[in-house]
Motif scaffolding. Structure first.
Motif, PDB file in Angstrom:
ATOM      1  N   ASN A  23       0.850  -1.186   0.000  1.00 25.83           N
ATOM      2  CA  ASN A  23       0.000   0.000   0.000  1.00 25.83           C
ATOM      3  C   ASN A  23       0.881   1.228   0.000  1.00 25.83           C
ATOM      4  OD1 ASN A  23      -1.966   1.929   0.325  1.00 25.83           O
ATOM      5  ND2 ASN A  23      -2.211   1.549   2.517  1.00 25.83           N
ATOM      6  N   SER A  24       0.754   2.027  -1.038  1.00 23.82           N
ATOM      7  CA  SER A  24       1.570   3.236  -1.124  1.00 23.82           C
ATOM      8  C   SER A  24       0.839   4.451  -0.590  1.00 23.82           C
ATOM      9  CB  SER A  24       1.993   3.484  -2.574  1.00 23.82           C
ATOM     10  OG  SER A  24       0.864   3.598  -3.404  1.00 23.82           O
ATOM     11  N   GLY A  25      -0.374   4.229  -0.027  1.00 23.77           N
ATOM     12  CA  GLY A  25      -1.153   5.348   0.491  1.00 23.77           C
ATOM     13  C   GLY A  25      -1.347   5.254   1.990  1.00 23.77           C
ATOM     14  N   ASP A  26      -2.431   5.870   2.450  1.00 18.85           N
ATOM     15  CA  ASP A  26      -2.722   5.949   3.875  1.00 18.85           C
ATOM     16  C   ASP A  26      -3.206   4.602   4.406  1.00 18.85           C
ATOM     17  OD1 ASP A  26      -5.205   7.746   5.840  1.00 18.85           O
ATOM     18  OD2 ASP A  26      -3.265   6.899   6.391  1.00 18.85           O
ATOM     19  N   ASN A  27      -2.745   4.238   5.599  1.00 19.59           N
ATOM     20  CA  ASN A  27      -3.135   2.959   6.207  1.00 19.59           C
ATOM     21  C   ASN A  27      -4.199   3.098   7.288  1.00 19.59           C
ATOM     22  OD1 ASN A  27      -1.704   0.957   4.914  1.00 19.59           O
ATOM     23  ND2 ASN A  27       0.099   1.191   6.204  1.00 19.59           N
TER      24      ASN A  27
END
Length: 114
Positions: A23-27
Motif C-alpha cells: 500500500n503506497s497510500g494511507d493505512n
C-alpha cells in the motif's frame, strides 16, 4: 490507499512463490487485507485474510500450504505459497477493507504447470 501486487509468475507443481501487496497510500482506515484469486471461467474466491490485530484465516483449499503475513514497516502484506498445484493457477488480488475502505489491487498472475 493504493494497492499493488507483485511476485506472481510461472512455477512447476510443488514449487513456491511469495506474493506481495504493498500500500503506497494511507493505512489509517484499513482494518484487514484479504487475498482473493480468480481462475479462468470461475468466480473470485477467498484465499486468506489478516486483520490489523494479526488474526489470520485461510480457505480450506490452501490451509497448511499458504501463509499470510505483514510487514508494517514496509506497508506490505505477503502471501507465501508453498506446494503449489495446477488448481492454484489464477490471478491473485489483494483487497483492503475497513471503515469506509474497499480497495482492490490490479492483480498478479500465478500459473502452476503440472
Amino acid at each position: 490507499v493504493q494497492l499493488a501486487e507483485s511476485g506472481g509468475g510461472l512455477v512447476q507443481a510443488g514449487g513456491s512463490l511469495r506474493l506481495s501487496c504493498t500500500n503506497s497510500g494511507d493505512n489509517d482506515c484499513i482494518r484487514s487485507i484479504t487475498w482473493y484469486r480468480q481462475a479462468p471461467g470461475k468466480e473470485r474466491e477467498f484465499v486468506a485474510i489478516i486483520t490489523r490485530g494479526r488474526s489470520t484465516l485461510y480457505a480450506d483449499s490452501v490451509k497448511g500450504r499458504f501463509t499470510i503475513s505483514e510487514d508494517n514497516a514496509k506497508n506490505t502484506v505477503y502471501l507465501q505459497m508453498n506446494n503449489l498445484q495446477p488448481d492454484d493457477t489464477a490471478v491473485y488480488y489483494c483487497h483492503a477493507g475497513g471503515v469506509g475502505a474497499d480497495y482492490w489491487g490490479q492483480g498478479t498472475q500465478v500459473t502452476v504447470s503440472s
